[in-house]
Design an enzyme around this catalytic site. Structure first.
Site, PDB file in Angstrom:
ATOM      1  N   CYS A  50     -24.169   6.866 -22.367  1.00 32.68           N
ATOM      2  CA  CYS A  50     -24.388   8.275 -22.677  1.00 32.68           C
ATOM      3  C   CYS A  50     -23.115   9.101 -22.481  1.00 32.68           C
ATOM      4  O   CYS A  50     -22.971  10.169 -23.063  1.00 32.68           O
ATOM      5  CB  CYS A  50     -25.524   8.851 -21.838  1.00 32.68           C
ATOM      6  N   PRO A 113     -22.533   3.805  -9.388  1.00 35.74           N
ATOM      7  CA  PRO A 113     -22.506   2.345  -9.525  1.00 35.74           C
ATOM      8  C   PRO A 113     -23.042   1.820 -10.849  1.00 35.74           C
ATOM      9  O   PRO A 113     -22.803   0.667 -11.192  1.00 35.74           O
ATOM     10  CB  PRO A 113     -23.385   1.878  -8.364  1.00 35.74           C
ATOM     11  N   GLN A 114     -23.777   2.632 -11.617  1.00 36.06           N
ATOM     12  CA  GLN A 114     -24.428   2.124 -12.822  1.00 36.06           C
ATOM     13  C   GLN A 114     -23.417   1.632 -13.862  1.00 36.06           C
ATOM     14  O   GLN A 114     -23.679   0.686 -14.604  1.00 36.06           O
ATOM     15  CB  GLN A 114     -25.308   3.213 -13.458  1.00 36.06           C
TER      16      GLN A 114
END
Length: 422
Positions: A50, A113-114
């Site tokens: 995104c 962290p994603q």
């Protein structure tokens, strides 16, 4: 072979641009194969989230312009619009950029962290497409190792801060006590899972998870005592929803102005807080024009995020220093690899000379020579042949006044070290 990182992100492009160049997950394998075929690239991996769309390449001639032209054509975006917000990081800068991205140092939410999981997924898809070779493979592995070191050696990941956390924090500014509120979460991916977790921890009254497949919605809902529905049931659930947070991979909006307007009438204009985390957007921008709707996109979350980042700034500096060291180590490895072909050729030649002299020595033994004579002949012949070509070349270089080459030869042959005299 050169490295190149090419793309756009939340710092350079608005969500309206980013959503136009986002890659559909189902077509990612085909897109990467097509990219290599049409641009002549050897290796590519595409990261599309995104907040960014980036291409990581190992390319013979990494000129970004034809690659940017391909990206514009693929998505049907005017080249000028894309060029205005695109960046290209070559060679060592590409390595540094990839490592910073993986460590969360280039994210909207510092240290989130994603992104590391998303990069690992991008690598896996590129391997499936057959567009990752030894060069990009080494770079990705070094990138993952750098991220692991940063996570284990710094406090960059402490104090949960993410887009999901920011969305929930903002909802608390609209509804001070979430224990009396209901949330409608659209999607069932990682981001929505984090949103559900944060809302559950805040003691929200009820959570409804809407997804294209009921099975995935139920799997998520069971974790937090939520209710699962299909996307088609959103209009009914919207009437009772105070908070709506959406993050899907849909290419078309899920919530339109008319649907929300109808729900507001039934709610007697009680306000609805909405956060659209998806790119492309799940909620039509026109929904934000309605009274009693507070609509935020991922870009609007930046101010909230900034407030939650102060504790990570010092850790970020330590992470940057660690990344710089990882970049230096990787580039040193790459430079060492460039000598592999030369070393291999030199070894093959030396082994060929050895075999020739060994064959002569064995013949001498069969013809009656003593072992001592055969060994002396072997040692003398091998030495003469090994030093012949270098000696001829050194004499030529000396005659040409190439003192720099002679100095390099002394270093290469270790003639200036004490060990070389023993």
């Amino acid at each position: 072979m050169a490295f190149l990182a090419l793309g756009i992100n939340h710092k350079t492009a608005s969500v309206s641009v980013r959503e136009k160049v986002a890659f559909v997950p189902e077509r990612m394998v085909e897109a990467q194969q097509r990219f290599c075929s049409e641009t002549g690239s050897h290796e590519v991996a595409i990261l599309s989230t995104c907040n960014r769309t980036e291409l990581y390449l190992a390319h013979e001639h990494a000129d970004p312009q034809p690659l940017l032209h391909w990206l514009a054509n693929y998505h049907g975006v005017p080249l000028g619009d894309l060029s205005a917000c695109a960046y290209a990081h070559p060679a060592e800068h590409a390595v540094q950029h990839m490592m910073r991205v993986a460590c969360g140092l280039d994210s909207m939410v510092l240290g989130e962290p994603q992104i590391l999981g998303q990069m690992k997924s991008a690598y896996a898809v590129a391997r499936e497409a057959g567009t990752v070779g030894p060069m990009l493979g080494r770079l990705f592995q070094s990138t993952f190792n750098a991220a692991k070191q940063v996570r284990s050696s710094t406090a960059i990941g402490e104090n949960p801060v993410s887009v999901a956390f920011a969305a929930v924090s903002l909802s608390r500014q609209i509804f001070s006590d979430l224990r009396h509120s209901q949330a409608l979460l659209i999607g069932a991916g990682e981001t929505i899972t984090l949103v559900a977790r944060h809302l559950h921890e805040q003691g929200i009254k009820r959570i409804v998870v809407a997804n294209r497949t009921l099975e995935r919605a139920r799997a998520l809902a069971e974790q937090f005592g939520a209710h699962a529905v299909l996307l088609s049931e959103i209009p009914q659930e919207l009437v009772n929803s105070d908070i709506v947070i959406s993050s899907t991979a849909s290419q078309l909006p899920i919530l339109g102005k008319g649907m929300v307007e109808s729900a507001l009438k039934k709610r007697k204009h009680r306000p609805i807080f909405m956060v659209d985390i998806a790119v492309p957007r799940d909620i039509e921008p026109q929904v934000g024009e309605l009274d009693d709707v507070y609509l935020y996109s991922v870009d609007d979350l930046q101010e909230v995020i900034n407030e939650n980042l102060k504790s990570r700034q010092q850790a970020a500096q330590a992470a940057e220093e660690l990344v710089a060291q990882c970049v230096a180590d990787f580039m040193q490895q790459m430079r060492a690899l460039s000598a592999v072909d030369v070393v291999r050729s030199y070894r093959e030649r030396a082994e060929s000379l050895r075999d020739e002299e060994l064959a002569k020595a064995l013949r001498a033994l069969r013809n009656g020579s003593s072992a001592e004579q055969a060994l002396q002949q072997l040692a003398r012949g091998l030495t003469n042949k090994l030093v012949h070509s270098p000696s001829v070349q050194l004499k030529k270089l000396s005659a040409a006044g190439r003192q720099d080459a002679l100095t390099l030869a002394q270093e290469l042959l270790a003639l200036n070290t004490p060990d070389s005299l023993t």
